[in-house]
Design a protein around this motif. Structure first.
Motif: not given
Length: 1293
Positions: A509-512, A697-698, A716-718, A723-729
């Protein structure tokens, strides 16, 4: 596509320093993941134990530890190991002797002569790897067309591998060498490193030496020409030593590993991961290629699993473990560096660019002078964080535990003295309560309306440290991307390592960044990467051809020969030709530059005007534009090396898709987690129970066996189909910040302000054209407040510290209302805060809408190689007035109303040519290009300042600017109070220049206020010469000394001088008249000012006190160098020998590069033994350096400490003075004195002996001297990578 099931067991293992990770695929396709301690009394070897456990559990029958394992069911083993790295860090390698060309016995001790940390008075440099040195009689020198050395016609000529010829100046004497080698063997040394100058081009002498050594019984011989045949003797010598030091250790480990298996793994393919990200057979695994063996697996792991060629989105690898944090980048190709420093040793070999930038979860937490500080010190594995129950300090891991982001019940019970207890949250909370009490007790400005500031809770303090840690880790990620012209926000963050999952969302998030990818095996990704990696064989050869049509046939022949070598080596390992691919690289640079890029022609097919292997010119030009923003179209390209990378593709896939569950994700438990808005109910999920149709969701926590992943609010993680975790920031809620002091925000703003200066520097380095700025990095960039007070400065070049502030404040006074938006000011005059004329300062005011006056200033100062004057290089040793030293600018508008004033600045740069005996600038093109680069760097600074103001508001940003300056003031006041308590309130000191001019200082300290008056009254008059030092020089020297004595990182800004009043008499040598010559003041008198300040405070003896400036040249070529000497001893340390000290840290040109490019032969470069002063702690020795001239030239020397010796302290003896001799070819020896310019002829030799450092304490005493000054705590993690090497290079000017 699902992975095919293996016939036997497949093991990929990463043997780390603390843990060993095992990834195993079993017959039938079942995957086993295992983590065990690397050292445990219950078993001998961790990888063997891991294999044993899997075989036992999968086979259903006991497999006894004491018996060799049956390997018949093992299909393959792949490993990475820290054996080499640990041996290097802990200096536990093989006993080694170094064999080197006579006259260079101390070459690797001196290295590049720069000290690693510029503010450490104790110059701590890792010791060399060899025990003994043998000098051998032999000498090769490059052929040069203009060489007129007497007797050169009789010398034998050799054809070098590069295409150049060499002369045998001194043949190899094997008979004398035999006796020396027998003596070394008799003393029990069996490993030998061989470094002969120019052996990369003609290895014959080294090969003869190697044959003799093996015949005599040396078990391991590392020839520098075989280990890495690249020019530059120092890194090649380090690499040969590292190979001789580490390879026997690796071989012993491999023997012990094989011994744990039946038939010693004879029928099992065993491959090891090399530093370059490729696998190699066990028998070819060597020390110099093993340093990054483990971390390289992680890069391969995320590169293969995260990067998608379809969208081409580049990836930042973020590997945060318990004791270190590594960052790297992948954008479809592995990013390699070809020389990198680890534990003080430069390894010249292909290595993935993995940057160790922080101490990981073990980073210690400090509250210093009102500032939250994270690291760089580390708690390590032992005692570890406070929560480990072993009395350790507070760390980042403790902060996460305090905030509820780590759940002790999901950790193994391996803590405490008996290693059988859980993590202890109570210990962590108690330690944070004590720290919060100290934070709240610290005096601070009141809140709004004058109300008292509300105290911070334990959670707020812990959260503050997490935010500061995250910001500290963002800075190097920005540098890694922006250094090469990439936008940080366009990357995916691939997070792995045990501690990274707790920080990934906040850092992205800090890095955009919008996306975080965490592989299901992120806790063991290095091991998993080894399962996915390819087998690599590399071949490389040196070259010296121009890249032009006449050389294409030769280049194609060399590429073809190296390709054959790679293909044959891989076929010998069982790969078919269809599985093998090769890629050719040329190591290219523009002629007369040092900035070489290793370029593949991938994406640039061959044309009629290129090599058959591809259009390397187009590849080089494209990459040069990306990294540096321009090209030099009229400059020839030179090929330094030809390289081919052969890859044997294993075709292994280990991914198995998940089936959708069809139901909601099960919540394991709900915990309370602390975030910016306080405690939030946070569901906890187990990764093994999640499926590809789940969305989380976070805020939430996902727990794996080896890591904890924090999904922050707004994210939000999916799960992917594998089976890997992908997080939309998400962007997160903006946090309102007031102008009152907040210690957490203070620390964050400190990083933000420094980041602005650093990013300005990256733009300047990328867009400048001259060697001085682009390659030597002789520049500083800085941010200033509306009053011109310094806010942040990078890099920390001692002679620039504080000096630019004087320049900016002068312009504010001088121009006043005439400073308008669209103006850029150029200045270098000493009366306007300049140091010496070649340092050109470019200043740009920063305006904000609705504010009539500048709200900030940005500035960049760069050293220009020539700005005119009476000698080339604009550093005449005998100048008497300022105008003899080059072009002068006071308040020159370089840009007016947005228009670059090229005609006016050209006229000003050429103006010195109107003075008889003087010349205008000799390199106008570079001057103009570099000035434009400085303007561009300032423009970047304006953009970043405006972004910061847009985010927080002008009042807040300016308030925190003032808070940061006040913080530095507090640190200096505390230091002065401590000094007064130890030493009293008044001290004084005096030293003299070689001409007798005194430098006097009287310091009065107020112990209540922590303030001081530094009074230089009594210092000598302005001199008729150039050793006059502008006032700005004394201020830089003072800031440098204060920072050294504080002993810890503090913001170096205007606040450092706020408690200090400086009195310098007008018309003195330290504040001369406007027309006085000053070039010697910058490089010589500055050192004497430092000596006097440190003498007054009694912290250490004098160092060499000189920069030993040597210039030579003729109508064809010019060269400038400064030369190392001895460092002063201190109350607990011996002075370092052969190193630069205090106000300079310039790297010296490598002997092979010097002899290739300039008409000299370096006859000697070694320590001047015994030149350091005697004492309980000895002063460091100076060096002896001899240059043999091959053509007519003019030699200029500008030096000090030739008459007045560097002082000792507390009864220590002074160091020896320096000496400059000219040994004429006709036999005469002439003492040149300290400052002269003299014609030299072929066969003449310049003999330079630099001063030694003073001793400390009476020789032979054992009691501690009176001074017990605090010293900085040493770093506990080892930095490495291109960012570290770049910063080292920045500070080496």
């Amino acid at each position: 596509m699902a992975a095919a099931s293996p016939a036997g067991f497949q093991f990929a293992i990463d043997r780390g320093g603390t843990f060993t990770d095992v990834f195993a695929r079993c017959p039938g396709g079942r995957v086993r993941v295992l983590k065990l301690l690397s050292e445990d009394p219950g078993y001998g070897d961790a990888p063997t134990e891991g294999i044993r456990r899997v075989l036992q559990e999968e086979g259903g029958a006991a497999v006894p530890r004491e018996l060799p394992l049956d390997a018949s069911r093992i299909e393959w083993i792949r490993m990475g190991t820290t054996v080499a790295t640990n041996a290097l860090l802990e200096r536990r390698g093989e006993r080694v002797a170094l064999l080197v060309t006579r006259g260079f016995r101390d070459l690797l001790h001196i290295g590049n002569q720069a000290r690693p940390r510029i503010f450490d008075l104790e110059v701590a440099v890792p010791e060399v790897l060899y025990e003994e040195v043998i000098e051998v009689d032999e000498r090769l020198i490059p052929c040069q067309p203009g060489c007129r050395l007497p007797g050169k016609e009789t010398l034998r000529v050799l054809a070098g591998a590069t295409g150049d010829s060499l002369l045998v100046q001194r043949p190899l004497d094997l008979s004398a060498l035999r006796r020396d080698l027998e003596g070394v063997l008799a003393r029990g040394i069996r490993s030998l490193a061989v470094l002969l100058l120019h052996s990369y081009a003609w290895p014959g002498h080294e090969q003869q030496v190697g044959a003799l050594a093996r015949e005599l019984g040396f078990r391991h011989v590392s020839l520098s020409s075989s280990v890495m045949a690249m020019a530059r003797a120092v890194p090649r010598g380090y690499t040969a030593c590292a190979d001789a030091y580490l390879t026997p250790c690796i071989q012993r480990y491999l023997e012990s590993f094989r011994a744990g298996f039946a038939r010693q793994l004879r029928d099992v393919p065993v491959l090891f991961m090399r530093s370059d990200g490729g696998l190699t057979p066990m028998r070819q695994f060597s020390g110099a290629r093993a340093i990054l063996s483990g971390p390289a697996g992680g890069v391969v792991g995320y590169a293969v699993t995260t990067y998608r060629r379809e969208d081409g989105q580049p990836v930042i690898g973020f590997d945060m473990g318990g004791t270190s944090t590594d960052v790297s980048r992948y954008a479809g190709e592995y990013e390699h560096v070809f020389e990198a420093t680890t534990a003080g040793i430069s390894i010249q070999a292909p290595q993935l660019d993995i940057n160790t930038v922080a101490a990981g979860g073990g980073s210690m937490l400090f509250f210093r002078s009102g500032l939250f500080v994270v690291g760089p010190e580390s708690a390590g594995a032992h005692p570890g964080p406070a929560c480990y129950r072993k009395g350790g300090p507070l760390t980042v891991t403790d902060a996460n535990l305090c905030l509820g982001r780590l759940l002790p019940e999901y950790f193994p019970r391996i803590f405490g003295p008996g290693e059988d207890q859980p993590l202890c949250r109570d210990t962590t909370l108690q330690a944070f309560r004590e720290l919060a009490a100290r934070v709240n007790a610290f005096p601070a400005s009141p809140g709004p309306g004058g109300s008292p500031r509300s105290p911070l809770s334990v959670e707020e303090v812990a959260m503050g440290f997490i935010r500061v840690a995250n910001e500290a880790m963002c800075r190097p990620i920005r540098s890694l991307t922006q250094a090469r012209g990439h936008d940080t926000s366009r990357h995916v963050l691939a997070c792995f390592g045990g501690a990274g999952g707790q920080h990934a969302c906040a850092i992205a998030r800090t890095l955009g960044m919008k996306k975080v990818f965490i592989h299901k095996y992120s806790g063991i990704l290095s091991a998993y990467g080894m399962a996915l990696a390819d087998v690599v064989h590399e071949a490389q050869a040196p070259c010296a051809l121009r890249y032009e049509p006449g050389a294409f046939a030769q280049l194609d022949q060399r590429i073809a020969a190296l390709e054959r070598e790679c293909v044959e080596a891989l076929q010998a390992q069982g790969f078919s030709r269809s599985q093998i691919r090769t890629e050719a690289f040329l190591h290219l640079r523009y002629e007369r530059t040092d900035c070489a890029l290793m370029c593949s022609a991938k994406g640039h097919p061959a044309t009629p005007q290129s090599c058959r292997a591809g259009d390397f010119r187009a590849a080089f030009t494209s990459r040069y534009v990306t990294e540096f923003g321009f090209t030099i179209p009229d400059r020839a390209m030179v090929v330094d090396d030809v390289r081919v990378r052969g890859t044997g593709s294993t075709g292994i896939s280990c991914e198995t898709p998940l089936a959708p569950s069809g139901k909601p994700a099960r919540v394991e438990t709900v915990t309370r987690c602390y975030f910016e808005d306080g405690y939030l109910e946070t569901p906890v999920y187990l990764l093994e129970e999640l499926s590809c149709d789940h969305s989380i969701p976070g805020p939430s926590i996902v727990i794996d066996k080896n890591s904890t992943i924090l999904i922050e609010p707004g994210c939000t993680a999916s799960l992917t189909r594998f089976g890997d975790v992908c997080i939309a920031v998400g962007s997160g809620k903006p946090c309102a910040i007031g102008t009152q002091l907040d210690a957490i925000q203070l620390s964050i703003f400190s990083h933000r302000f420094m980041s602005i200066a650093e990013q300005m520097g990256r733009i300047l380095q990328r867009t400048a054209i001259s060697t001085n700025i682009k390659e030597r990095l002789d520049f500083s960039c800085a941010l200033f407040g509306p009053d011109g007070g310094l806010v942040s400065n990078a890099p920390h070049i001692p002679v620039h510290l504080g000096a630019m502030q004087e320049t900016v404040q002068f312009q504010i006074r001088n121009l006043g209302e005439d400073l308008r938006e669209g103006d850029v000011i150029l200045s270098n005059h000493p009366c306007a805060g300049g140091s010496h004329l070649p340092d050109l300062t470019v200043i740009t005011p920063v305006f904000w809408a609705g504010v009539p006056k500048p709200v900030f200033f940005v500035a960049s100062r760069g050293h220009h190689a020539d700005i005119g004057g009476i000698t080339p290089g604009s550093m005449p040793p005998h100048s008497k007035t300022l105008r003899e030293e080059g072009a002068v600018f006071v308040s020159f508008k370089l840009v007016k109303d947005g228009v670059f004033q090229e005609e006016a600045v050209t006229e000003a740069l050429m103006a010195p040519g109107l003075i008889p005996g003087s010349s205008g600038t000799r390199n106008l093109h570079d001057n103009l290009s570099d000035l434009r680069a400085q303007v561009a760097a300032n423009q970047k600074g304006i953009q970043l300042v405006n972004e910061l103001i847009g985010l927080y508001g002008l009042q807040v940003v300016q308030a925190y600017m003032a808070h940061i300056q006040a913080n530095a003031e507090v640190a200096v006041r505390e230091m002065l109070k401590g000094f007064a308590a130890r030493w009293g309130t008044s001290v004084e000191a005096e030293d003299r220049m070689d001409d007798g001019s005194p430098i006097q200082l009287r310091v009065q300290v107020d112990p209540q206020e922590g303030s001081a008056v530094f009074d230089f009254s009594g210092s000598g008059h302005e001199v008729y010469g150039n050793c006059n030092a502008p006032r700005a020089i004394s201020l830089s020297a003072l800031i440098y000394c204060l920072r050294c004595m504080v002993g810890q990182d503090i913001p170096l800004n205007q606040g450092c001088l706020a408690p200090v009043r400086v009195v310098i008499p007008k018309g003195s040598i330290l504040d001369p008249s406007p027309e006085a010559a000053v070039v010697g003041g910058n490089v010589l008198t500055s050192q004497r000012v430092v000596d006097v300040i440190l003498k007054a405070f009694g912290v250490c003896a004098a160092s060499q006190g000189c920069m030993n400036n040597v210039t030579f040249g003729n109508e064809r070529v010019g060269y400038y160098e400064t030369v190392a000497g001895g460092a002063g001893a201190g109350p607990r340390w011996h002075g370092r020998s052969g190193v630069h000290t205090h106000m300079t840290n310039t790297r010296i040109t490598d002997p092979e590069i010097l002899e290739q490019r300039y008409p000299v032969v370096l006859r000697r470069f070694e320590l001047s033994r015994g030149s350091g002063g005697a004492g309980r702690f000895r002063g460091g020795d100076g060096v002896l350096r001899e240059l043999l001239f091959r053509e007519d030239a003019v030699l200029s020397v500008l030096s000090e400490r030739r008459a007045v010796r560097p002082y000792g302290l507390q009864g220590g003896s002074p160091g020896s003075p320096g000496l400059n001799l000219l040994l004429r070819h006709d036999g005469r020896t002439i003492n040149l004195g300290g400052k002269t310019s003299v014609p030299v002829h072929p066969g003449d030799v310049f003999h330079l002996q630099t001063p030694g450092g003073g001793g400390f304490g009476v020789p032979g005493t054992t009691e501690d001297p009176k001074d017990d000054a605090e010293l900085p705590v040493p770093r506990s993690f080892v930095e490495r990578g291109s960012l570290f090497d770049y910063r080292r290079a920045q500070e080496a000017v």
